[in-house]
Every structure is written in structure tokens, then in C-alpha cells.
Scaffold this motif. Structure first.
Motif, short mmCIF file in Angstrom:
data_model
loop_
_atom_site.label_atom_id
_atom_site.label_comp_id
_atom_site.label_asym_id
_atom_site.label_seq_id
_atom_site.Cartn_x
_atom_site.Cartn_y
_atom_site.Cartn_z
N VAL A 283 29.63 46.69 44.06
CA VAL A 283 30.45 45.67 43.38
C VAL A 283 29.52 44.59 42.82
O VAL A 283 28.63 44.12 43.53
CB VAL A 283 31.43 45.00 44.39
N PRO A 284 29.72 44.18 41.57
CA PRO A 284 28.89 43.09 41.04
C PRO A 284 29.24 41.75 41.70
O PRO A 284 30.37 41.54 42.13
CB PRO A 284 29.23 43.05 39.54
N VAL A 285 28.24 40.87 41.74
CA VAL A 285 28.46 39.54 42.33
C VAL A 285 28.85 38.56 41.21
O VAL A 285 28.18 38.49 40.18
CB VAL A 285 27.18 39.05 43.05
N ALA A 286 29.93 37.83 41.43
CA ALA A 286 30.36 36.84 40.41
C ALA A 286 30.00 35.43 40.82
O ALA A 286 29.70 34.59 39.97
CB ALA A 286 31.86 36.95 40.19
N LEU A 287 30.06 35.14 42.12
CA LEU A 287 29.81 33.78 42.60
C LEU A 287 28.85 33.82 43.78
O LEU A 287 28.90 34.76 44.58
CB LEU A 287 31.11 33.13 43.08
N ILE A 288 28.03 32.79 43.89
CA ILE A 288 27.12 32.66 45.05
C ILE A 288 27.25 31.26 45.60
O ILE A 288 27.16 30.28 44.85
CB ILE A 288 25.65 32.89 44.65
N GLY A 289 27.44 31.17 46.91
CA GLY A 289 27.54 29.85 47.56
C GLY A 289 26.26 29.52 48.29
O GLY A 289 25.73 30.34 49.03
N VAL A 290 25.74 28.31 48.05
CA VAL A 290 24.50 27.89 48.73
C VAL A 290 24.72 26.59 49.52
O VAL A 290 23.77 25.89 49.82
CB VAL A 290 23.32 27.73 47.73
N GLY A 291 25.95 26.29 49.84
CA GLY A 291 26.25 25.08 50.60
C GLY A 291 27.74 24.82 50.56
O GLY A 291 28.46 25.48 49.79
N PRO A 292 28.22 23.89 51.36
CA PRO A 292 29.67 23.68 51.45
C PRO A 292 30.30 22.95 50.26
O PRO A 292 31.51 23.03 50.05
CB PRO A 292 29.83 22.84 52.73
N GLY A 293 29.51 22.24 49.47
CA GLY A 293 30.07 21.42 48.38
C GLY A 293 30.55 22.26 47.20
O GLY A 293 30.07 23.37 46.99
N TYR B 101 43.68 19.35 44.19
CA TYR B 101 43.78 18.99 42.77
C TYR B 101 45.21 18.50 42.53
O TYR B 101 46.16 19.28 42.67
CB TYR B 101 43.53 20.22 41.88
N PRO B 102 45.39 17.25 42.18
CA PRO B 102 46.74 16.66 42.16
C PRO B 102 47.73 17.36 41.22
O PRO B 102 48.92 17.40 41.50
CB PRO B 102 46.48 15.22 41.70
N ASN C 222 46.99 30.46 61.71
CA ASN C 222 45.84 31.11 62.37
C ASN C 222 44.61 30.96 61.47
O ASN C 222 43.48 31.09 61.91
CB ASN C 222 46.11 32.60 62.66
N ALA C 223 44.84 30.70 60.19
CA ALA C 223 43.75 30.54 59.23
C ALA C 223 43.19 29.12 59.36
O ALA C 223 43.84 28.23 59.89
CB ALA C 223 44.26 30.75 57.82
N GLY C 224 42.01 28.93 58.86
CA GLY C 224 41.45 27.59 58.82
C GLY C 224 40.45 27.54 57.69
O GLY C 224 39.52 28.35 57.64
N HIS C 225 40.68 26.69 56.74
CA HIS C 225 39.78 26.55 55.60
C HIS C 225 39.18 25.16 55.62
O HIS C 225 39.91 24.18 55.69
CB HIS C 225 40.55 26.71 54.29
N THR C 226 37.86 25.11 55.55
CA THR C 226 37.24 23.80 55.42
C THR C 226 36.80 23.64 53.97
O THR C 226 36.09 24.50 53.45
CB THR C 226 36.01 23.68 56.34
N VAL C 227 37.27 22.62 53.32
CA VAL C 227 36.89 22.38 51.93
C VAL C 227 36.28 20.99 51.84
O VAL C 227 36.81 20.04 52.40
CB VAL C 227 38.13 22.46 51.00
N VAL C 228 35.12 20.92 51.17
CA VAL C 228 34.50 19.61 50.97
C VAL C 228 34.66 19.24 49.50
O VAL C 228 34.20 19.97 48.62
CB VAL C 228 33.00 19.64 51.36
N ALA C 229 35.38 18.17 49.25
CA ALA C 229 35.60 17.73 47.87
C ALA C 229 35.25 16.26 47.77
O ALA C 229 35.73 15.45 48.57
CB ALA C 229 37.07 17.95 47.48
N GLY D 75 38.20 29.60 51.49
CA GLY D 75 38.72 28.28 51.14
C GLY D 75 37.86 27.64 50.08
O GLY D 75 38.36 27.09 49.10
N LYS D 76 36.56 27.73 50.25
CA LYS D 76 35.65 27.12 49.29
C LYS D 76 35.74 27.84 47.93
O LYS D 76 35.77 27.20 46.88
CB LYS D 76 34.21 27.20 49.83
N VAL D 77 35.80 29.17 47.96
CA VAL D 77 35.88 29.93 46.71
C VAL D 77 37.21 29.64 46.01
O VAL D 77 37.26 29.42 44.80
CB VAL D 77 35.70 31.45 46.99
#
Ligand code: IMP
Length: 427
Positions: free
Chosen positions: A406-416, A61-62, A38-45, A17-19
Motif C-alpha cells: 500500500v502506498p503511504v499518503a501521510l507520515i506523522g513525526v509528532g503529536p502536533g 473545527y468550529p 472505549n476509544a480514546g483520541h488525543t489531539v493537540v491543536a 485521532g490525529k490523522v
């Protein structure tokens, strides 16, 4: 123009969800292609937390168009609750469309899900109880009700009559449970149909036209590769195709039109529900990951089982999905662990397995083979570039990428949204 599929590379809950929310910024359309609530995405915006189950993450995003593809099973009651909840917080839901080919989760599917689970006894799957499996089973048995039927009162009456008779026979006759009353279900669900008719549109046409015009499309997977009905740890799987190929089938877009596939994986691994889990940590480290990573289900609140990153699974996910890149989430959660283990292979009856086994019997007998690395300390959440990370965290990422192939494209270090580092641009 880019068309990107975002898929779970583990057992779900990887932070897709965050990605997706992050990548949605540069997309014109976000489409969900399988699963249901059954899915659940938490997004902090913008400091606000949103829990989404059914609606694509792009909804925040409107100006983006958000689509629910034919491969999704949709619970109308949940959908209405979700759009009303979003609208009450000022989120625009006018750009939302549902495929007429998507199947509807009916109240008898939820009842059947509960009865099926109970009848499995010790062999229960640990489903989310949302009626997902029975709804997909009816789709395959050709007795399902589709969105096109729900919004057409005559067609709905006809298909509901046939379906309800069979379901009541099953629920009452086989399970000794309560059946459903036709008038009650018809009354409630035809009102849902009226409410949803304005949302129904041919998602495949919208998507293919947008792709022809060179727009960016994001295919948002739910669950993960190991929960895939074909490629997952059967029978402890969901009933749909979260793997990248599902994006094509579940949205009505040919496979040649999807340019990139991103696999989302946590820096460790979690699983909810039953089934073997080689790197599971039933100790203080597992508990630490669970507490620090808030590893409790968004949908059911169940505690998630936690374990070390497993590169046998990562390589399997890379192969099944044709992964171009990995997005590694929740790296910050691993801060403070003195030693970190990475599973490189399994040991099974004295043999070393480097490929993920097809049977649970073998998987249940697999012992992980580990490589160890020193951990790191310090708060990772303010890091905004690879160089901001402690050296040991950098080494860990490089190593899991190397072993996953596989190369890494994105790294998450928190929910924001801002707590996401980009190593490789995806658009
Ligand atoms: P179902 O999808 O409710 O039929 O559940 C089947 C299996 O998939 C169970 O083990 C669930 O815990 C798991 N599952 C379903 N959805 C998710 C999800 O979004 N994240 C993680 N596990 C899930």
C-alpha cells in the motif's frame, strides 16, 4: 468531492485521532460509525491537548458538522461530560448530532462488563470496562435501548422496565452482584434524555444529502482491524466493526458512496489487553518504544504492549479494508534504535505463513520472520517533507510500504497538527 474512511490497520491506538483531525481541515462533516467511549483520541491543536472518547475529532473545527452514527454505542453520562468539558474550553458543540438508532450504554452494561470479565478468570479479554460488549450484545439480542427511546420518556420507561428486569435477574441471580433500582435509573437517564434530545437527528439523511451536494465527508473509525468482531483476533476483539465496511453500516451510507479508505498504522505496533502478539518486544527495546511513544492507554491508562512493524498484519488490513493508502504515525519514536526489524512472514511448525491466520491457536504458535535494517539518529519532529527525513528512515518507510502493498499518503513525526507530511493528497 471526497468521502474518506479512516480506519485502524493494527490493534487500535494507531493515531487515528490525529490523522482524522488533520484530514478534518478539508472535510465538511466528520462521522463516527462504531465503538463508544472505549476509544480514546488525543489531539493537540494550537498547543492545547484534547482527549476525546466519544465525540468525533472534527469537533475542534468550529464550522464542521460532527455526527455520531447508528453503529456507535453511546454512554450519555460520558457524552454530557465530554460536551461540557469542550464547551468550558470554548469549543463549539452546536454542530453535533447523534443518530436516533445509536444504542445507549446503560449502567447495567458497565456492571455486566465487569462481571463477565471476572467470570472469565484467566481467559479474560481485558476489556476497557465501559460496558461496550454488553451494550452491543443487547443490540443483537434486540433488547437494547436506542437514543430514540432515551429521548421519549414513555418509550424509555417501557423499554427500561423490560431490560432492567432481565438484567437484574442476570446480575443478581447468576453473578450474585447488585442489581439496579428502576426509579433511580429512570430518573437519572430520563434527565440525560431531556438534555440530549436536541442533538438527535437522522444522521443517514444528513450524510446522504451532503454527499449528493458534493461535500467532503470523513468517516472516523475507532479501534482497529485486528479488534474487529469479524476479522480481528477473536475473542480478543471489541464488539463492533472497525473495518472499513463498518463505516457504511454504522452511518447509513451505501458502500458505493465511500471513495477512499486510509489505513492508519504506527511505524511499529502496539496492543492493549490480552491475546497473542507475534512481534511483541518483552525487552529494553519494547520499553524504549513504550516510554518514548507514551504508550499508555488514553482510556484506561494501561501500558500498551509494543512490537516491531508487522507486514503480515498490514497486508491483512489492506485486504480486509481495501486500503488505498497508509498513514504511518509516530515515526519519530523509532529514532535512536540501532537496528530495526520488519516482520515479513510467520514461521509456524516449520511452515512459512504469509497470510494472517484465522485462529488464535495458530497465531499463538507463530514466530515472526524478520528482515533487518539499520536505524537512524536525529530528531525527526521538525521534518516537514520526505526529503527532510534521514535516509535510513526514508528507506524504512519505502520498505514497509512495499511489503504492505500500500502506498503511504501521510507520515506523522509528532503529536502536533503541523507534524504531518503529505505524500499523496487525499482530497
Ligand atoms: P472493549 O471494547 O472494552 O469490549 O474491549 C475489548 C478489547 O478491545 C480489549 O482488548 C480492549 O483493550 C480493546 N480495545 C477497545 N477499545 C480500544 C481502543 O480504542 N484502543 C485499543 N484497544 C481497544
Amino acid at each position: 468531492m471526497s468521502t474518506i474512511a479512516v480506519v485502524g490497520a493494527q490493534w487500535g491506538d494507531e493515531g487515528k485521532g490525529k490523522v482524522t483531525d488533520f484530514l478534518a481541515r478539508d472535510a465538511d462533516i466528520v462521522v463516527r460509525y462504531q465503538g463508544g467511549n472505549n476509544a480514546g483520541h488525543t489531539v493537540v491543536a494550537d498547543g492545547q491537548e484534547f482527549k476525546l472518547h466519544l465525540i468525533p475529532s472534527g469537533i475542534l473545527y468550529p464550522e464542521k458538522m460532527c455526527l455520531i452514527g447508528n453503529g456507535v454505542v453511546l454512554d450519555p453520562e460520558v457524552f454530557i461530560r465530554e460536551i461540557d468539558g469542550l464547551a468550558s474550553r470554548g469549543i463549539n458543540v452546536d454542530n453535533l448530532r447523534i443518530s436516533p438508532r445509536a444504542h445507549v450504554i446503560m449502567p447495567y452494561h458497565r456492571k455486566q462488563d465487569a462481571c463477565d470479565e471476572e467470570s472469565r478468570g484467566a481467559k479474560k479479554i481485558g476489556t476497557t470496562g465501559r460496558g461496550i460488549g454488553p451494550a452491543y450484545a443487547d443490540k443483537i439480542s434486540r433488547t437494547g435501548i436506542r437514543m430514540a427511546d432515551l429521548v421519549d420518556s414513555e418509550s424509555f420507561k417501557d423499554s427500561l422496565k423490560t431490560a432492567l428486569e432481565a438484567k437484574n435477574n442476570l446480575l443478581k441471580g447468576v453473578y450474585g452482584a447488585e442489581g439496579s433500582d428502576f426509579d433511580e435509573v429512570y430518573g437519572t437517564y430520563s434527565r440525560f434524555g431531556e438534555r440530549l434530545s436536541g442533538f438527535v437527528a437522522d444522521v443517514s439523511i444528513i450524510l446522504n444529502e451532503a454527499i449528493r451536494e458534493g461535500r467532503n465527508v470523513l468517516f472516523e473509525g475507532a479501534q482497529g482491524t485486528l479488534l474487529d468482531i469479524d476479522h480481528g483476533t477473536y475473542p480478543y476483539v471489541t464488539s463492533s466493526s472497525p473495518a472499513a465496511a463498518g463505516a457504511s453500516l454504522g452511518s447509513g451510507v451505501g458502500p458505493t458512496r465511500i471513495n477512499k479508505v486510509i489505513g492508519v498504522a504506527k511505524a511499529y505496533i502496539t496492543r492493549v489487553g490480552e491475546g497473542p502478539f507475534p512481534t511483541e518486544l518483552n525487552d529494553g527495546t519494547g520499553e524504549k518504544l513504550r516510554q518514548r511513544g507514551h504508550e499508555f492507554g488514553t482510556t484506561t491508562g494501561r501500558p500498551r504492549r509494543c512490537g516491531w512493524y508487522d507486514t503480515v498484519i498490514a497486508r491483512y488490513a489492506a485486504r480486509i479494508n481495501g486500503l488505498d493508502y497508509l498513514a504511518i504515525t509516530k515515526l519519530d519514536v523509532m529514532t535512536g534504535l540501532e537496528r530495526i526489524k520488519i516482520c515479513t512472514a510467520y514461521s509456524y511448525k516449520g511452515e512459512t505463513l504469509t497470510e494472517f491466520p484465522p485462529t488464535l491457536k495458530v497465531l499463538a504458535g507463530c514466530e515472526p520472520v524478520y528482515e533487518e535494517m539499520p536505524g537512524w539518529t536525529g530528531d525527526l519532529t521538525p521534518a516537514r517533507s520526505f526529503g527532510d527525513l534521514p535516509v535510513n528512515a526514508q528507506k524504512y518507510l519505502n520498505r514497509i510500504s512495499e511489503l504492505s502493498g500500500v502506498p503511504v499518503a501521510l507520515i506523522g513525526v509528532g503529536p502536533g497538527r503541523e507534524q504531518t507530511m503529505v505524500l499523496n493528497n487525499l482530497y
